[in-house]
Motif scaffolding. Structure first.
Motif, short mmCIF file in Angstrom:
data_model
loop_
_atom_site.label_atom_id
_atom_site.label_comp_id
_atom_site.label_asym_id
_atom_site.label_seq_id
_atom_site.Cartn_x
_atom_site.Cartn_y
_atom_site.Cartn_z
N UNK A 1 11.54 1.29 1.26
CA UNK A 1 10.30 2.23 1.46
C UNK A 1 10.74 3.41 2.27
N UNK A 2 10.40 4.64 1.92
CA UNK A 2 10.70 5.82 2.52
C UNK A 2 9.61 5.86 3.78
N UNK A 3 10.23 5.76 4.96
CA UNK A 3 9.68 5.35 6.29
C UNK A 3 8.77 6.71 6.63
N UNK B 1 0.95 -1.30 0.00
CA UNK B 1 -0.04 0.07 0.00
C UNK B 1 0.82 1.41 -0.01
N UNK B 2 2.16 1.01 0.06
CA UNK B 2 3.17 2.44 0.05
C UNK B 2 3.97 2.25 -1.08
N UNK B 3 4.28 3.66 -1.41
CA UNK B 3 5.27 3.69 -2.52
C UNK B 3 6.69 3.02 -2.12
N UNK C 1 6.72 -2.16 12.16
CA UNK C 1 5.62 -3.21 12.33
C UNK C 1 4.81 -3.53 11.20
N UNK C 2 4.24 -2.43 10.69
CA UNK C 2 3.30 -2.48 9.50
C UNK C 2 3.99 -3.54 8.38
N UNK C 3 4.92 -3.24 8.04
CA UNK C 3 5.84 -3.96 7.08
C UNK C 3 5.96 -5.23 7.37
N UNK C 4 6.36 -5.58 8.70
CA UNK C 4 6.67 -6.95 8.95
C UNK C 4 5.44 -7.72 8.92
N UNK C 5 4.17 -7.13 9.49
CA UNK C 5 3.02 -7.55 9.56
C UNK C 5 2.48 -8.05 8.19
N UNK C 6 2.57 -7.06 6.99
CA UNK C 6 2.25 -7.34 5.80
C UNK C 6 3.04 -8.77 5.28
N UNK C 7 4.19 -8.71 5.36
CA UNK C 7 5.25 -9.67 5.05
C UNK C 7 4.82 -10.98 5.60
N UNK C 8 4.27 -11.07 6.76
CA UNK C 8 3.86 -12.05 7.77
C UNK C 8 2.36 -12.78 7.11
N UNK C 9 1.59 -11.72 6.79
CA UNK C 9 0.10 -12.05 6.23
C UNK C 9 0.35 -12.66 4.73
N UNK C 10 1.31 -12.16 4.17
CA UNK C 10 1.45 -12.76 2.62
C UNK C 10 2.46 -13.79 2.51
N UNK C 11 2.83 -14.34 3.86
CA UNK C 11 4.06 -15.26 3.91
C UNK C 11 5.19 -15.27 2.94
N UNK C 12 5.84 -14.10 3.15
CA UNK C 12 6.84 -13.75 2.15
C UNK C 12 8.02 -13.88 2.65
N UNK D 1 16.13 -10.08 5.22
CA UNK D 1 16.14 -9.18 6.34
C UNK D 1 15.41 -7.95 6.04
N UNK D 2 15.03 -7.37 7.13
CA UNK D 2 14.31 -6.04 7.23
C UNK D 2 15.05 -5.20 8.24
N UNK D 3 15.50 -4.11 7.52
CA UNK D 3 16.10 -3.06 8.49
C UNK D 3 15.70 -1.47 8.28
N UNK D 4 15.80 -0.70 9.25
CA UNK D 4 15.63 0.63 9.37
C UNK D 4 16.75 1.37 9.17
N UNK D 5 16.84 2.01 8.12
CA UNK D 5 18.23 2.67 7.60
C UNK D 5 18.11 4.20 7.84
N UNK D 6 19.09 4.69 8.59
CA UNK D 6 19.08 6.31 8.45
C UNK D 6 20.28 6.68 7.85
N UNK D 7 20.50 8.17 7.48
CA UNK D 7 21.73 8.45 6.84
C UNK D 7 22.77 8.61 8.04
N UNK D 8 24.09 8.18 7.48
CA UNK D 8 25.16 8.27 8.34
C UNK D 8 25.70 9.73 8.20
N UNK D 9 26.43 10.16 9.36
CA UNK D 9 27.17 11.50 9.00
C UNK D 9 27.79 11.62 7.85
#
Ligand code: ADP
Length: 300
Positions: free
Chosen positions: A256-258, A244-246, A266-277, A281-289
Protein backbone atom coordinates in the motif's frame (compact mmCIF):
# COMPACT_ATOMS: atom_id res chain seq x y z
CA UNK A 1 27.34 35.43 2.27
CA UNK A 2 30.29 34.27 0.21
CA UNK A 3 30.37 30.55 -0.38
CA UNK A 4 33.65 28.70 -0.17
CA UNK A 5 33.03 27.46 -3.68
CA UNK A 6 30.45 28.64 -6.15
CA UNK A 7 30.11 26.77 -9.43
CA UNK A 8 27.96 28.37 -12.13
CA UNK A 9 26.86 26.77 -15.35
CA UNK A 10 30.01 24.69 -15.63
CA UNK A 11 30.29 22.70 -18.86
CA UNK A 12 32.91 20.61 -20.58
CA UNK A 13 32.35 19.51 -24.12
CA UNK A 14 34.68 17.09 -25.93
CA UNK A 15 33.76 17.09 -29.62
CA UNK A 16 29.99 16.70 -29.48
CA UNK A 17 30.00 14.98 -26.09
CA UNK A 18 28.74 17.12 -23.20
CA UNK A 19 30.69 15.49 -20.40
CA UNK A 20 29.62 18.16 -17.91
CA UNK A 21 26.45 20.02 -18.76
CA UNK A 22 25.70 23.37 -17.07
CA UNK A 23 26.54 22.26 -13.56
CA UNK A 24 25.81 24.75 -10.77
CA UNK A 25 26.18 24.26 -7.03
CA UNK A 26 27.71 25.79 -3.92
CA UNK A 27 29.88 24.42 -1.16
CA UNK A 28 29.90 25.96 2.29
CA UNK A 29 33.06 25.97 4.40
CA UNK A 30 33.29 23.09 6.84
CA UNK A 31 30.92 20.75 5.01
CA UNK A 32 31.40 17.40 3.28
CA UNK A 33 29.82 16.77 -0.08
CA UNK A 34 29.58 13.58 -2.09
CA UNK A 35 29.52 13.74 -5.87
CA UNK A 36 27.61 10.62 -6.82
CA UNK A 37 27.13 8.99 -10.18
CA UNK A 38 27.84 5.86 -12.15
CA UNK A 39 31.01 5.46 -14.23
CA UNK A 40 31.11 7.94 -17.07
CA UNK A 41 28.75 10.43 -15.36
CA UNK A 42 31.40 13.15 -15.45
CA UNK A 43 32.67 13.09 -11.85
CA UNK A 44 36.39 13.06 -12.70
CA UNK A 45 35.95 15.77 -15.31
CA UNK A 46 34.07 17.98 -12.87
CA UNK A 47 36.65 17.53 -10.10
CA UNK A 48 39.48 18.12 -12.59
CA UNK A 49 37.91 21.42 -13.61
CA UNK A 50 37.61 22.44 -9.95
CA UNK A 51 41.23 21.46 -9.39
CA UNK A 52 42.28 23.65 -12.30
CA UNK A 53 43.55 20.74 -14.38
CA UNK A 54 40.90 20.82 -17.11
CA UNK A 55 39.72 24.06 -18.69
CA UNK A 56 35.93 24.40 -18.71
CA UNK A 57 34.23 24.98 -22.05
CA UNK A 58 31.82 27.26 -20.26
CA UNK A 59 30.87 28.53 -16.84
CA UNK A 60 32.63 29.92 -13.81
CA UNK A 61 34.18 28.66 -10.60
CA UNK A 62 34.49 31.10 -7.72
CA UNK A 63 36.60 30.25 -4.70
CA UNK A 64 35.75 32.58 -1.81
CA UNK A 65 34.24 34.83 -4.46
CA UNK A 66 37.44 34.95 -6.52
CA UNK A 67 37.71 33.65 -10.05
CA UNK A 68 41.49 33.30 -9.98
CA UNK A 69 42.38 31.87 -6.58
CA UNK A 70 45.73 30.39 -5.57
CA UNK A 71 44.56 26.91 -6.48
CA UNK A 72 47.70 25.10 -5.40
CA UNK A 73 47.73 26.73 -2.00
CA UNK A 74 44.01 26.60 -1.28
CA UNK A 75 43.00 23.25 -2.75
CA UNK A 76 44.23 19.72 -2.14
CA UNK A 77 43.52 17.19 -4.86
CA UNK A 78 43.67 13.42 -4.81
CA UNK A 79 43.29 11.97 -8.31
CA UNK A 80 41.51 8.67 -8.85
CA UNK A 81 44.77 6.90 -9.71
CA UNK A 82 47.56 8.80 -7.94
CA UNK A 83 51.05 8.21 -9.35
CA UNK A 84 54.26 8.39 -7.40
CA UNK A 85 57.93 8.19 -8.30
CA UNK A 86 58.70 4.64 -7.12
CA UNK A 87 62.30 5.51 -6.22
CA UNK A 88 61.36 8.30 -3.80
CA UNK A 89 60.54 7.60 -0.18
CA UNK A 90 57.13 8.63 1.15
CA UNK A 91 58.82 11.42 3.09
CA UNK A 92 60.73 12.75 0.07
CA UNK A 93 57.57 12.68 -2.02
CA UNK A 94 55.39 14.40 0.57
CA UNK A 95 58.06 17.05 1.25
CA UNK A 96 58.23 17.74 -2.48
CA UNK A 97 54.42 18.02 -2.65
CA UNK A 98 54.50 20.46 0.28
CA UNK A 99 57.03 22.73 -1.45
CA UNK A 100 55.08 22.59 -4.72
CA UNK A 101 51.97 23.67 -2.85
CA UNK A 102 53.67 26.69 -1.37
CA UNK A 103 54.92 25.49 2.03
CA UNK A 104 58.17 27.23 3.02
CA UNK A 105 61.21 25.02 2.29
CA UNK A 106 62.28 25.22 5.94
CA UNK A 107 58.85 23.98 7.07
CA UNK A 108 58.23 21.36 4.40
CA UNK A 109 60.04 18.47 6.10
CA UNK A 110 58.29 19.05 9.42
CA UNK A 111 54.88 19.32 7.75
CA UNK A 112 55.54 16.20 5.65
CA UNK A 113 56.47 14.16 8.74
CA UNK A 114 53.44 15.38 10.66
CA UNK A 115 51.12 14.57 7.77
CA UNK A 116 52.56 11.10 7.22
CA UNK A 117 52.08 10.35 10.92
CA UNK A 118 48.48 11.55 10.61
CA UNK A 119 47.71 9.26 7.65
CA UNK A 120 49.28 6.30 9.45
CA UNK A 121 52.48 6.07 7.44
CA UNK A 122 54.77 7.14 10.28
CA UNK A 123 56.65 3.84 10.27
CA UNK A 124 56.89 3.69 6.48
CA UNK A 125 57.97 7.25 5.71
CA UNK A 126 61.54 6.24 4.88
CA UNK A 127 60.42 3.43 2.55
CA UNK A 128 60.37 3.84 -1.22
CA UNK A 129 56.84 4.28 -2.53
CA UNK A 130 57.44 1.56 -5.13
CA UNK A 131 57.09 -1.02 -2.33
CA UNK A 132 53.75 0.36 -1.09
CA UNK A 133 50.43 -1.57 -1.10
CA UNK A 134 47.27 -0.06 -2.61
CA UNK A 135 46.03 1.13 0.79
CA UNK A 136 49.40 2.71 1.63
CA UNK A 137 49.49 4.48 -1.74
CA UNK A 138 46.03 5.89 -1.17
CA UNK A 139 47.08 7.18 2.24
CA UNK A 140 50.19 8.72 0.68
CA UNK A 141 47.96 10.27 -1.97
CA UNK A 142 45.91 11.77 0.81
CA UNK A 143 49.08 13.01 2.53
CA UNK A 144 50.23 14.92 -0.57
CA UNK A 145 46.74 16.42 -0.87
CA UNK A 146 46.62 17.73 2.71
CA UNK A 147 50.25 18.49 3.58
CA UNK A 148 49.81 22.22 2.92
CA UNK A 149 46.59 22.49 4.96
CA UNK A 150 44.22 23.30 2.07
CA UNK A 151 40.84 24.91 2.66
CA UNK A 152 39.16 22.59 0.18
CA UNK A 153 39.95 18.96 -0.44
CA UNK A 154 38.91 17.37 -3.74
CA UNK A 155 39.03 13.58 -3.67
CA UNK A 156 38.30 11.47 -6.72
CA UNK A 157 36.95 8.07 -5.68
CA UNK A 158 39.17 8.01 -2.58
CA UNK A 159 38.19 4.53 -1.41
CA UNK A 160 36.72 2.75 -4.42
CA UNK A 161 39.84 0.75 -5.28
CA UNK A 162 40.60 -0.37 -1.74
CA UNK A 163 39.85 -3.64 0.01
CA UNK A 164 37.47 -3.48 3.02
CA UNK A 165 40.27 -2.96 5.54
CA UNK A 166 41.95 -0.23 3.49
CA UNK A 167 38.57 1.40 2.94
CA UNK A 168 37.77 1.50 6.60
CA UNK A 169 41.18 3.05 7.37
CA UNK A 170 40.84 5.74 4.71
CA UNK A 171 37.20 6.45 5.64
CA UNK A 172 38.25 6.95 9.26
CA UNK A 173 40.96 9.35 8.12
CA UNK A 174 38.46 11.27 6.02
CA UNK A 175 36.12 11.55 8.98
CA UNK A 176 38.95 13.11 10.99
CA UNK A 177 39.81 15.44 8.13
CA UNK A 178 36.18 16.44 7.92
CA UNK A 179 36.63 18.23 11.25
CA UNK A 180 39.38 20.43 9.80
CA UNK A 181 38.52 21.12 6.19
CA UNK A 182 35.85 21.23 3.50
CA UNK A 183 35.66 18.06 1.44
CA UNK A 184 34.18 17.28 -1.95
CA UNK A 185 34.65 13.65 -2.92
CA UNK A 186 33.30 11.52 -5.70
CA UNK A 187 32.02 8.01 -5.23
CA UNK A 188 29.77 5.39 -6.74
CA UNK A 189 29.73 3.51 -3.44
CA UNK A 190 26.70 4.69 -1.57
CA UNK A 191 27.64 3.40 1.85
CA UNK A 192 30.54 5.85 1.81
CA UNK A 193 28.23 8.70 0.94
CA UNK A 194 25.87 7.69 3.73
CA UNK A 195 28.67 7.64 6.24
CA UNK A 196 30.17 11.04 5.60
CA UNK A 197 28.04 13.63 3.90
CA UNK A 198 26.24 16.91 4.49
CA UNK A 199 25.30 17.41 0.85
CA UNK A 200 24.75 14.98 -2.01
CA UNK A 201 25.22 15.90 -5.66
CA UNK A 202 23.83 13.34 -8.10
CA UNK A 203 25.42 13.48 -11.53
CA UNK A 204 23.85 11.74 -14.48
CA UNK A 205 25.36 11.94 -17.95
CA UNK A 206 27.03 15.23 -17.09
CA UNK A 207 23.87 16.79 -15.65
CA UNK A 208 23.46 17.59 -11.96
CA UNK A 209 20.07 15.97 -11.43
CA UNK A 210 19.73 16.26 -7.67
CA UNK A 211 21.36 18.37 -4.98
CA UNK A 212 20.45 18.32 -1.31
CA UNK A 213 21.07 16.88 2.11
CA UNK A 214 20.77 13.16 2.70
CA UNK A 215 17.55 13.76 4.68
CA UNK A 216 15.93 15.94 2.00
CA UNK A 217 16.75 13.50 -0.77
CA UNK A 218 15.69 10.53 1.34
CA UNK A 219 12.38 12.22 2.05
CA UNK A 220 11.81 13.14 -1.57
CA UNK A 221 12.47 9.64 -2.89
CA UNK A 222 11.51 7.63 0.18
CA UNK A 223 8.41 6.21 -1.50
CA UNK A 224 7.08 4.75 1.77
CA UNK A 225 5.02 1.59 1.39
CA UNK A 226 3.30 -0.67 3.86
CA UNK A 227 3.99 -4.25 2.94
CA UNK A 228 1.83 -7.09 4.26
CA UNK A 229 2.66 -10.72 3.83
CA UNK A 230 -0.36 -13.00 4.35
CA UNK A 231 -0.45 -16.70 5.22
CA UNK A 232 -2.11 -17.51 1.92
CA UNK A 233 -3.10 -15.99 -1.42
CA UNK A 234 -6.82 -16.23 -0.50
CA UNK A 235 -6.29 -13.95 2.50
CA UNK A 236 -4.31 -11.46 0.44
CA UNK A 237 -7.20 -11.40 -2.05
CA UNK A 238 -9.75 -10.88 0.69
CA UNK A 239 -7.81 -7.99 2.11
CA UNK A 240 -7.39 -6.40 -1.34
CA UNK A 241 -11.17 -6.66 -1.87
CA UNK A 242 -12.13 -4.91 1.37
CA UNK A 243 -9.25 -2.44 1.60
CA UNK A 244 -10.43 1.20 1.54
CA UNK A 245 -7.00 2.11 0.08
CA UNK A 246 -5.54 1.36 -3.33
CA UNK A 247 -3.29 -1.70 -3.08
CA UNK A 248 -0.98 -3.72 -5.23
CA UNK A 249 -1.17 -7.47 -4.81
CA UNK A 250 1.41 -10.03 -5.83
CA UNK A 251 0.59 -13.55 -4.65
CA UNK A 252 0.66 -13.49 -0.81
CA UNK A 253 1.97 -9.91 -0.68
CA UNK A 254 -0.03 -6.72 -0.61
CA UNK A 255 1.62 -3.33 -0.69
CA UNK A 256 0.00 0.00 0.00
CA UNK A 257 1.38 3.41 -0.95
CA UNK A 258 1.73 5.00 2.49
CA UNK A 259 1.36 8.54 1.12
CA UNK A 260 -2.35 7.94 0.46
CA UNK A 261 -4.88 9.81 2.56
CA UNK A 262 -5.63 8.21 5.92
CA UNK A 263 -3.32 5.26 5.69
CA UNK A 264 -0.69 4.27 8.23
CA UNK A 265 0.48 1.08 9.86
CA UNK A 266 -1.99 1.48 12.79
CA UNK A 267 -4.97 1.72 10.38
CA UNK A 268 -3.76 -1.29 8.41
CA UNK A 269 -3.12 -3.38 11.52
CA UNK A 270 -6.51 -2.41 12.90
CA UNK A 271 -8.27 -3.54 9.71
CA UNK A 272 -6.36 -6.82 9.73
CA UNK A 273 -7.41 -7.33 13.32
CA UNK A 274 -11.10 -6.53 12.73
CA UNK A 275 -11.21 -8.88 9.78
CA UNK A 276 -9.21 -11.56 11.64
CA UNK A 277 -6.84 -11.97 8.73
CA UNK A 278 -3.74 -13.99 9.64
CA UNK A 279 -0.51 -12.44 8.47
CA UNK A 280 3.18 -13.32 8.48
CA UNK A 281 4.40 -9.74 8.72
CA UNK A 282 3.58 -6.08 8.25
CA UNK A 283 6.36 -3.62 7.60
CA UNK A 284 6.89 -0.04 6.54
CA UNK A 285 9.43 0.11 3.74
CA UNK A 286 11.31 3.15 2.51
CA UNK A 287 13.72 3.40 -0.40
CA UNK A 288 17.36 2.72 0.43
CA UNK A 289 20.03 5.08 -0.86
CA UNK A 290 20.84 2.34 -3.37
CA UNK A 291 17.30 2.47 -4.74
CA UNK A 292 17.38 6.26 -4.83
CA UNK A 293 20.67 6.09 -6.73
CA UNK A 294 19.16 3.71 -9.31
CA UNK A 295 16.13 5.92 -9.70
CA UNK A 296 17.96 9.24 -9.93
CA UNK A 297 21.09 8.51 -11.88
CA UNK A 298 20.83 5.13 -13.57
CA UNK A 299 17.34 4.28 -14.81
CA UNK A 300 16.13 5.77 -18.05
P1 ADP B 1 33.32 9.54 -14.14
O1 ADP B 1 34.44 10.09 -13.33
O2 ADP B 1 31.97 9.87 -13.58
O3 ADP B 1 33.47 8.07 -14.41
P2 ADP B 1 34.52 11.00 -16.35
O4 ADP B 1 34.52 12.43 -16.01
O5 ADP B 1 35.80 10.23 -16.17
O6 ADP B 1 33.33 10.27 -15.56
O7 ADP B 1 34.08 10.81 -17.85
C1 ADP B 1 32.85 11.25 -18.35
C2 ADP B 1 32.80 11.03 -19.84
O8 ADP B 1 33.72 11.92 -20.48
C3 ADP B 1 33.19 9.64 -20.27
O9 ADP B 1 32.29 9.23 -21.27
C4 ADP B 1 34.58 9.83 -20.80
O10 ADP B 1 34.85 8.90 -21.83
C5 ADP B 1 34.54 11.24 -21.36
N1 ADP B 1 35.86 11.90 -21.32
C6 ADP B 1 36.60 12.16 -20.23
N2 ADP B 1 37.76 12.79 -20.55
C7 ADP B 1 37.75 12.92 -21.90
C8 ADP B 1 38.67 13.48 -22.86
N3 ADP B 1 39.83 14.02 -22.47
N4 ADP B 1 38.31 13.44 -24.16
C9 ADP B 1 37.14 12.92 -24.54
N5 ADP B 1 36.22 12.37 -23.70
C10 ADP B 1 36.52 12.37 -22.39
Amino acid sequence: MTHLLQVNDLSKIYGSHRVADSISFELEAGTSTALIGPNGAGKTTTLSMLAGLVTPTNGSILFRGQSKPDIRGSIGYLPQYPKFFPWLTALEFTEMAAVLSGVEKTQALTEAKKTLEFVGLGDAMKKRTGTFSGGMKQRLGLAQAIVHGPELLLLDEPVSALDPVGRRQVMNLLKELQQKTTILYSTHILNDAEEMTDQLLFLRKGVLVENGSLETIREKYANPRILIEFESIAEAERFAAISPWAVEKVKKHVSIDALQEGVGTPEVVSLLHTESLPIRKVELQTASLEEIFMKVVVEE
